[in-house]
Write a protein that holds these residues in place. Structure first.
Motif, short mmCIF file in Angstrom:
data_model
loop_
_atom_site.label_atom_id
_atom_site.label_comp_id
_atom_site.label_asym_id
_atom_site.label_seq_id
_atom_site.Cartn_x
_atom_site.Cartn_y
_atom_site.Cartn_z
N TYR A 113 3.83 5.69 -8.99
CA TYR A 113 3.81 4.24 -8.76
C TYR A 113 5.23 3.69 -8.84
N ARG B 160 4.97 -6.48 -11.43
CA ARG B 160 4.04 -6.03 -10.41
C ARG B 160 4.15 -4.52 -10.23
N TYR C 59 2.98 -1.17 -7.89
CA TYR C 59 2.53 -0.76 -6.56
C TYR C 59 2.34 0.76 -6.51
N ASP D 295 0.77 -0.30 -1.92
CA ASP D 295 -0.40 -1.12 -2.23
C ASP D 295 -0.28 -1.70 -3.64
N LEU D 296 -0.65 -2.97 -3.80
CA LEU D 296 -0.59 -3.63 -5.10
C LEU D 296 -1.64 -3.05 -6.03
#
Length: 234
Positions: free
Chosen positions: A65, A81, A83, A88-89
């Motif tokens: 990630y 955040r 991803y 992709d979140l």
């Protein structure tokens, strides 16, 4: 014109050299992003500062990630955040003093919808004990000041929701109070209207005044005593 252009190039070079030297003196290490901003800065005390982008590669079957956010004195702060390596979140997390604080959202890798919404309370790691204001779930808007011993971690505090990643409907709800699983506030309210509670209230309401009980004791076993009850027609 050539001389002017040459002089301008020299000035720009000198300015960039000064900025670069100043940056090198201020930070132990850093990288320059695609937009020209400085990222992943480490100060002379080996503390991470400012905006960071962290990339973890896949390893032994575990998906990798990438996460981005801000460090303050080596601790995560504000919104981060996360991803997948495909972009992709996966999560939106909030931090205070390097610990989870407030609402944190985790997304399904299959549908992209919210799968879990967590609620955390960060405790200041610099204190042995911390004083916080806790809202009364039975009386919203009213707070109680509580002293908490610092266990070195965030506490589960507030509402946790679990969603069906396909429909988006809530499938489960949990309530935590300072790290402990608490009863559903709605269930608490409903319990006051339960048959047992109603019976207790009815029994309490039907209990006789002390004067009446004393009168009945004094006249028990005697002939019926006529008392005035407010009726007319005597």
């Amino acid at each position: 014109m050539k001389k002017i252009a040459l002089r301008f190039s020299i000035v720009v070079f000198i300015m960039l050299s000064i900025v670069g030297t100043s940056m090198a003196q201020q930070w132990k290490s850093y990288i320059v992003g695609v937009k020209g901003d400085t990222l992943n800065r480490v100060d002379k005390q080996d503390k991470k500062q400012g905006k960071w982008v962290v990339r973890i590669e896949s390893l032994r079957g575990e998906p990798g990630y990438e996460e981005e956010g801000v460090f303050v004195d080596g601790r995560k702060e504000d919104t981060w955040r996360k991803y997948s390596l495909m972009g992709d979140l996966l999560a939106v997390e909030n931090y205070k003093w390097g610990m989870k604080d407030g609402s944190n959202l985790y997304y399904s890798s299959l549908t992209g919808n919210v799968a879990i919404e967590e609620s955390w309370l960060a405790i200041n790691p610099d204190k042995k004990y911390d004083t916080i204001d806790v809202e009364n779930v039975d009386d919203p808007g009213h707070f109680t000041r509580v002293i908490i011993k610092n266990e070195g971690a965030s506490l589960k505090h507030g509402t946790w929701k679990y969603f069906d990643p396909t429909t988006g409907f809530v499938t489960k709800t949990e309530f935590y109070h300072l790290g402990k699983l608490d009863a559903d506030p709605l269930a608490k309210a409903a319990s006051t209207d339960s048959p047992t509670s109603v019976k207790k209230d009815a029994a309490k309401a039907s209990s006789k005044p002390k004067e009446v009980e004393d009168f009945e004791k004094q006249n028990s076993g005697k002939k019926k005593v006529r008392v005035r009850d407010g009726a007319t027609g005597y």
